[in-house]
Design a protein around this motif. Structure first.
Motif, PDB file in Angstrom:
ATOM      1  N   GLU A 635       0.809  -0.981  -0.131  1.00 39.36           N
ATOM      2  CA  GLU A 635      -0.022  -0.125   0.007  1.00 39.36           C
ATOM      3  C   GLU A 635       0.784   1.400  -0.107  1.00 39.36           C
ATOM      4  OE1 GLU A 635       0.053  -2.039   2.682  1.00 39.36           O
ATOM      5  OE2 GLU A 635      -1.675  -3.158   2.349  1.00 39.36           O
ATOM      6  N   ASN A 636       0.260   2.373  -0.523  1.00 39.80           N
ATOM      7  CA  ASN A 636       1.103   3.558  -0.687  1.00 39.80           C
ATOM      8  C   ASN A 636       0.757   4.623   0.282  1.00 39.80           C
ATOM      9  OD1 ASN A 636      -1.226   4.603  -1.591  1.00 39.80           O
ATOM     10  ND2 ASN A 636      -0.222   5.620  -3.391  1.00 39.80           N
ATOM     11  N   THR A 637      -0.058   4.194   1.242  1.00 39.56           N
ATOM     12  CA  THR A 637      -0.802   5.161   2.281  1.00 39.56           C
ATOM     13  C   THR A 637      -1.126   4.602   3.531  1.00 39.56           C
ATOM     14  OG1 THR A 637      -2.294   6.883   2.722  1.00 39.56           O
ATOM     15  CG2 THR A 637      -2.998   5.178   1.267  1.00 39.56           C
ATOM     16  N   THR A 638      -1.179   5.219   4.654  1.00 36.51           N
ATOM     17  CA  THR A 638      -1.206   4.503   5.830  1.00 36.51           C
ATOM     18  C   THR A 638      -2.835   4.175   6.116  1.00 36.51           C
ATOM     19  OG1 THR A 638      -1.527   6.802   7.207  1.00 36.51           O
ATOM     20  CG2 THR A 638       0.692   5.497   7.171  1.00 36.51           C
ATOM     21  N   TRP A 639      -3.611   5.314   5.610  1.00 37.18           N
ATOM     22  CA  TRP A 639      -5.252   4.903   5.588  1.00 37.18           C
ATOM     23  C   TRP A 639      -5.815   3.943   4.970  1.00 37.18           C
ATOM     24  CZ3 TRP A 639      -7.925   5.368   1.427  1.00 37.18           C
ATOM     25  CH2 TRP A 639      -7.284   5.992   0.333  1.00 37.18           C
ATOM     26  N   LEU A 640      -4.839   3.269   4.141  1.00 38.75           N
ATOM     27  CA  LEU A 640      -5.225   2.049   3.459  1.00 38.75           C
ATOM     28  C   LEU A 640      -4.700   0.661   3.847  1.00 38.75           C
ATOM     29  CD1 LEU A 640      -6.784   1.375   0.826  1.00 38.75           C
ATOM     30  CD2 LEU A 640      -4.970   1.737  -0.763  1.00 38.75           C
ATOM     31  N   ASP A 641      -5.398  -0.347   3.726  1.00 37.28           N
ATOM     32  CA  ASP A 641      -4.919  -1.535   4.235  1.00 37.28           C
ATOM     33  C   ASP A 641      -5.464  -2.912   3.514  1.00 37.28           C
ATOM     34  OD1 ASP A 641      -3.253  -3.364   6.317  1.00 37.28           O
ATOM     35  OD2 ASP A 641      -5.360  -4.205   6.621  1.00 37.28           O
ATOM     36  N   VAL A 642      -4.566  -3.727   3.182  1.00 33.78           N
ATOM     37  CA  VAL A 642      -5.023  -4.916   2.205  1.00 33.78           C
ATOM     38  C   VAL A 642      -4.652  -6.140   3.099  1.00 33.78           C
ATOM     39  CG1 VAL A 642      -4.664  -6.351   0.202  1.00 33.78           C
ATOM     40  CG2 VAL A 642      -4.215  -3.888  -0.127  1.00 33.78           C
ATOM     41  N   SER A 643      -5.742  -6.852   3.329  1.00 35.26           N
ATOM     42  CA  SER A 643      -5.853  -8.066   4.607  1.00 35.26           C
ATOM     43  C   SER A 643      -6.195  -9.169   3.854  1.00 35.26           C
ATOM     44  CB  SER A 643      -6.520  -7.477   5.857  1.00 35.26           C
ATOM     45  OG  SER A 643      -6.407  -8.438   6.670  1.00 35.26           O
ATOM     46  N   PRO A 644      -5.461 -10.192   3.989  1.00 32.40           N
ATOM     47  CA  PRO A 644      -4.179 -10.470   4.186  1.00 32.40           C
ATOM     48  C   PRO A 644      -3.434  -9.726   3.129  1.00 32.40           C
ATOM     49  CG  PRO A 644      -4.716 -12.401   3.241  1.00 32.40           C
ATOM     50  CD  PRO A 644      -5.999 -11.611   3.480  1.00 32.40           C
ATOM     51  N   PRO A 663      -9.178  14.729   5.770  1.00 39.38           N
ATOM     52  CA  PRO A 663      -9.850  16.039   5.397  1.00 39.38           C
ATOM     53  C   PRO A 663     -11.310  15.748   4.669  1.00 39.38           C
ATOM     54  CG  PRO A 663      -8.086  15.775   3.783  1.00 39.38           C
ATOM     55  CD  PRO A 663      -8.003  14.557   4.891  1.00 39.38           C
ATOM     56  N   LEU A 664     -12.051  16.796   4.650  1.00 37.04           N
ATOM     57  CA  LEU A 664     -13.222  16.828   3.808  1.00 37.04           C
ATOM     58  C   LEU A 664     -12.697  16.371   2.261  1.00 37.04           C
ATOM     59  CD1 LEU A 664     -15.776  19.154   5.225  1.00 37.04           C
ATOM     60  CD2 LEU A 664     -15.921  16.890   5.433  1.00 37.04           C
ATOM     61  N   GLY A 665     -13.625  16.023   1.432  1.00 39.29           N
ATOM     62  CA  GLY A 665     -13.449  15.922   0.053  1.00 39.29           C
ATOM     63  C   GLY A 665     -12.888  14.409  -0.367  1.00 39.29           C
ATOM     64  N   LYS A 666     -12.244  14.527  -1.326  1.00 36.36           N
ATOM     65  CA  LYS A 666     -11.787  13.053  -1.867  1.00 36.36           C
ATOM     66  C   LYS A 666     -10.347  12.882  -1.775  1.00 36.36           C
ATOM     67  CE  LYS A 666     -10.647  11.450  -6.682  1.00 36.36           C
ATOM     68  NZ  LYS A 666     -10.793  11.647  -8.144  1.00 36.36           N
ATOM     69  N   THR A 667     -10.021  12.010  -1.177  1.00 35.67           N
ATOM     70  CA  THR A 667      -8.503  11.674  -0.688  1.00 35.67           C
ATOM     71  C   THR A 667      -8.102  10.357  -1.459  1.00 35.67           C
ATOM     72  OG1 THR A 667      -8.519  12.296   1.429  1.00 35.67           O
ATOM     73  CG2 THR A 667      -6.666  10.954   0.862  1.00 35.67           C
ATOM     74  N   SER A 668      -7.090  10.205  -2.433  1.00 37.68           N
ATOM     75  CA  SER A 668      -6.839   9.178  -3.375  1.00 37.68           C
ATOM     76  C   SER A 668      -5.478   8.235  -2.849  1.00 37.68           C
ATOM     77  CB  SER A 668      -6.550   9.628  -4.769  1.00 37.68           C
ATOM     78  OG  SER A 668      -7.896  10.234  -5.195  1.00 37.68           O
ATOM     79  N   GLY A 669      -5.662   7.303  -2.919  1.00 38.58           N
ATOM     80  CA  GLY A 669      -4.498   6.261  -3.069  1.00 38.58           C
ATOM     81  C   GLY A 669      -4.346   5.146  -3.578  1.00 38.58           C
ATOM     82  N   SER A 670      -3.874   4.257  -3.380  1.00 38.84           N
ATOM     83  CA  SER A 670      -3.600   2.959  -4.338  1.00 38.84           C
ATOM     84  C   SER A 670      -2.898   1.969  -3.650  1.00 38.84           C
ATOM     85  CB  SER A 670      -2.998   3.279  -5.702  1.00 38.84           C
ATOM     86  OG  SER A 670      -1.680   3.662  -5.519  1.00 38.84           O
ATOM     87  N   PHE A 671      -2.988   0.650  -4.016  1.00 35.70           N
ATOM     88  CA  PHE A 671      -2.247  -0.621  -3.562  1.00 35.70           C
ATOM     89  C   PHE A 671      -1.835  -1.233  -4.810  1.00 35.70           C
ATOM     90  CE2 PHE A 671      -6.761  -1.969  -3.406  1.00 35.70           C
ATOM     91  CZ  PHE A 671      -6.660  -3.161  -3.856  1.00 35.70           C
ATOM     92  N   GLU A 672      -0.840  -2.188  -4.710  1.00 34.29           N
ATOM     93  CA  GLU A 672      -0.469  -2.899  -5.890  1.00 34.29           C
ATOM     94  C   GLU A 672      -0.372  -4.282  -5.427  1.00 34.29           C
ATOM     95  OE1 GLU A 672       2.988   0.073  -8.241  1.00 34.29           O
ATOM     96  OE2 GLU A 672       3.526  -1.692  -6.859  1.00 34.29           O
ATOM     97  N   ILE A 673      -1.094  -4.925  -6.368  1.00 35.47           N
ATOM     98  CA  ILE A 673      -0.898  -6.464  -6.330  1.00 35.47           C
ATOM     99  C   ILE A 673       0.289  -7.255  -7.148  1.00 35.47           C
ATOM    100  CG2 ILE A 673      -2.076  -8.703  -6.423  1.00 35.47           C
ATOM    101  CD1 ILE A 673      -3.018  -6.899  -4.212  1.00 35.47           C
TER     102      ILE A 673
END
Length: 777
Positions: A635-644, A663-673
């Motif tokens: 994952e590229n951000t702390t608010w995002l988690d892939v489990s397992p 924050p309010l609005g849109k926050t974008s992140g991503s993860f890689e498989i």
């Protein structure tokens, strides 16, 4: 090309990389811009068409084109025959000094460009009279100061860049240099230490250019054999590792292919070799146990199980069972151990009991192994157990019901000496007198004689008597329907049913195999399907008369091999007996290298600003080549988690978000498989988390005049709807978004009117089944 031209193109390319905005993903099929090929002579004036494929309407276009030589001059851009000829605003910027042109189309009041494959525009060039024979490429890219490469499809959707097929201007008859085209850039081998060499693999070399491609291969390792080491394209090269002198470990070398005349020399093929220690293989001898004891009597004799290693390495096993009446002499050990099974029946009543010994070693290739244990406790006196508990038979004139077995079990002790009779004498039994030892079952056959019977329903009773049995006599009611017309008759096909699967995983998913069940007689035929194997399912399992049912297999956790089960189609009332079909499941090893697939590459999570929390959605990870495949996630951000965050192909995987503190609005992140096994990867999956409040129609985290403009564009100009959902634009709680909401927001901003309202819009968009917050505990 002159040096100054090359420098200019490099600078412009860098500017493009730094300034071009990221676009949304092209919806549907990939939209395409294709520039044509022109074969001309020096001094010619000639056209180069630009064709466009789009599978949605397009409202705006910005396309920049470059060529790489001053020997051609762009005279003009023609719109004759264009799919955009009806649109008035078509700006053009020709820059022959820098070998570029920017073409634009902007729909204002006209209809958009409709979907299709059509002509967009035509470039008219003039070739210099002294131009030499050559190939001039026409490429795409950013044209300063703001000429990005994109389509816009309107309706509030973001722009995207169409894929590009480059054009060529061929002056005279140039001969292109050779060009390497190598079928693969990597070869992976795996072998067991001390075992045979891995199967050789090949790759091909072809010449994608002109002239002749004479190649030479070079490598470093003595364990690597490449044959032939030199050649002329096209060629097939065989790569053969020799592991005879290699201990277990990971090895890598690179085959470097060169031809000094090729445009893309050198080329490399990376060779990896994993020499692994063969794993242990668990063997249980025997692998099942049966104990027999008499209630309130002595415990059954001890039995022993040998735990062996049929592989290599060091077997270190652990054993477990669940029932208190079974105890093992050892619950862990190494290869060659003998384990005693001890049964204690104290306080247990007569009946049949089951347990399973599970032997595991994480390093073993076939872990776990299971040894089922069955304990039968019999009474001191015989006890009659009958199956089935009734018969319902069909007959007609001249045709008796088919013979059926009666299963008689002695669930008590001693010998069960029984006699079978019928009350009305319509049935006979073979044998009608016999004995059954405690815990055993016999199956005498009942035959029917229905000639004396009238048509209609007739009833009889089978009596099983045994003077010494605790529950004698036992009865089986019998109903015979003697039909005057055409009787039901069962037919089932095909037989056998064959299911072929790859180990671990199948793509596409295994298709259920149809089985036809028919009543080829008359009346109504109710039937039920029965089977034993846990990997098999039949759906539907019951029916009336004609029906197509489907056999499905679940191979999760099953090793390579052939598995067979029998499906019995048992009719409730039929002139012929039940039919059995054999289902053969073959699981094979997939030799193709895995191909990683993630069908869903975008996730959206929505929280209301006063209801921020956590949530999860499932992630599907597939092997597009079928077979086994391991994967891992980053994952590229702390608010995002892939489990397992790693696992095998059949694991349940979730992507979770934690919106606290965002924050309010849109926050974008991503993860890689990604997968170390697959030929491709990683695959990036985008995640948008919205924390919304009423009035923030453009998702920028603020409620201000920009949201007024956004709402007006939506209401009057067909602009994008409020995001992330339309209800965000409902300022006055009318449950619609219209001009009133824009007026309401203006009054709040400028006239101190009431603030945007607040109401419950319902449950979250993606209700959590398995929560990210739970994983954090």
């Amino acid at each position: 090309m002159h040096r100054k031209h090359i420098a200019l193109l490099v600078a412009l390319a860098a500017a493009f990389i730094l300034t071009v905005p990221s676009h949304a993903q092209d919806p549907g099929a990939l939209d395409t811009i294709q520039v044509g090929v022109a074969n001309v002579d020096a001094g010619d004036h000639f056209p180069v068409p630009i064709r466009m494929f789009n599978d949605e309407t397009v409202e705006a276009i910005s396309l920049g084109f470059w060529w790489n030589d001053p020997d051609v001059f762009l005279d003009s851009v023609s719109w004759i025959g264009s799919n955009a000829i009806h649109i008035s605003t078509r700006p053009i910027g020709i820059d022959n000094v820098n070998f570029s042109v920017l073409i634009g189309v902007i729909k204002i009041f006209e209809a958009p460009i409709q979907p299709g494959d059509s002509l967009l525009a035509t470039l008219w060039f003039t070739a210099d009279g002294g131009a030499v024979d050559q190939i001039i490429l026409i490429d795409s890219g950013f044209v300063p100061p703001a000429g990005t490469w994109k389509f816009n499809i309107g309706g509030g959707a973001a722009s995207f860049g169409p894929q590009y097929i480059e054009g060529k201007i061929i002056i005279g008859d140039p001969q292109p240099p050779p060009e390497f085209v190598v079928s693969t850039g990597a070869l992976d081998f795996e072998a067991f230490e001390g075992g045979p060499d891995p199967t050789p693999q090949t790759f091909s070399i072809i010449n994608g250019g002109g002239q002749t491609l004479n190649w030479t291969a070079a490598w470093n390792s003595s364990w690597l054999n490449v044959s032939p080491p030199t050649g002329t394209a096209p060629s097939t090269v065989t790569v053969s590792p020799d592991i005879s002198a290699l201990p277990a470990g990971a090895y890598e070398d690179t085959i470097t292919l060169t031809d000094p005349n090729a445009t893309n020399s050198p080329q490399q093929v990376v060779v990896t070799l994993d020499v692994i220690v063969p794993p242990p293989i668990i063997e249980l001898v025997p692998d099942n146990f049966t104990f027999l004891a008499q209630q309130d009597s002595a415990n059954p004799a001890i039995q022993s199980m040998q735990i062996n290693d049929n592989g290599s390495g060091a077997l270190s096993w652990t054993a477990a069972n669940s029932e208190a009446w079974l105890t093992l002499s050892a619950y862990s050990g190494t290869a060659g151990a003998s384990v005693d099974l001890m049964v204690d029946i104290t306080g247990m009543t007569f009946g049949t009991y089951f347990d399973t010994i599970v032997v595991t070693d994480p390093a073993a290739s076939n872990s776990p192994q299971r040894a089922p244990v069955e304990l039968t406790i019999v009474s001191g006196f015989p006890i009659i157990a009958l199956e089935p508990d009734s018969f319902y038979c069909a007959a007609t004139a001249g045709i008796d019901p088919y013979d059926r077995p009666i299963f008689i079990t002695n669930e008590g002790g001693d010998w069960l000496r029984y006699t079978i009779t019928s009350k009305k004498g319509w049935m006979s039994f073979t044998p009608n007198i016999d004995s059954v030892l405690a815990g055993e079952t016999v199956a005498p056959i009942v035959s029917f004689s229905t000639d004396p019977l009238n048509y209609g329903l007739r009833y009889d009773t089978i009596l099983v008597t045994a003077p010494s049995a605790l529950n004698s006599p036992q009865e089986i009611p019998v109903t015979i329907w003697k039909m005057e017309g055409n009787v039901p008759e069962l037919s089932v096909s095909p037989n056998p049913v064959v299911i072929n699967a790859w180990e671990c995983y199948n793509w596409p998913r295994l298709t259920p195999v149809p089985i036809t069940v028919e009543n080829i007689g008359g009346e109504f035929l109710n039937w039920t399907a029965y089977w034993d194997a846990p990997w098999l399912s039949i759906s539907p399992s019951t029916g009336v008369n004609d029906k197509t049912i489907y056999a499905s297999a679940s191979i999760i956790g099953m090793p390579i091999g052939t598995y067979i089960d029998t499906v019995a189609i048992v009719p409730e009332l039929s002139i012929n007996p039940p039919e059995s079909i054999e289902v053969v499941l073959t699981i094979s090893e997939q030799t193709l290298t895995p191909v990683l697939g993630v069908p869903k590459t975008y996730y959206r999570f929505i929280f209301k600003n006063k209801q921020v929390g956590t949530n999860e959605q499932p992630v599907d990870i597939v092997n597009l080549a079928s077979g086994c495949m391991d994967w891992y996630a980053t994952e590229n951000t702390t608010w995002l988690d892939v489990s397992p965050d790693s696992g095998g192909i059949n694991d349940d995987v979730w992507v979770g978000v934690n919106g606290f503190g965002l924050p309010l609005g849109k926050t974008s992140g991503s993860f890689e498989i990604n997968s170390n096994d697959a030929t491709n990867g990683p695959i990036e999956v985008d995640v948008d988390l919205y924390i919304w409040t009423f009035g923030d129609a453009n998702c920028d985290g603020q409620v201000d005049i920009e949201d007024v403009v956004y709402d007006l564009a939506y209401v009057f100009l067909g602009g994008p709807a409020p995001c992330p959902e339309i209800w965000v634009g409902d300022l006055n709680c009318s449950h619609t978004v219209d001009i009133d909401d824009a007026v309401y927001l203006i009054a709040w901003i400028f006239l101190h009117g009431p603030a945007p309202c607040d109401y419950d819009v319902g449950p979250p968009l993606a209700p959590a089944v398995h929560t990210f917050q739970d994983d954090m505990k």
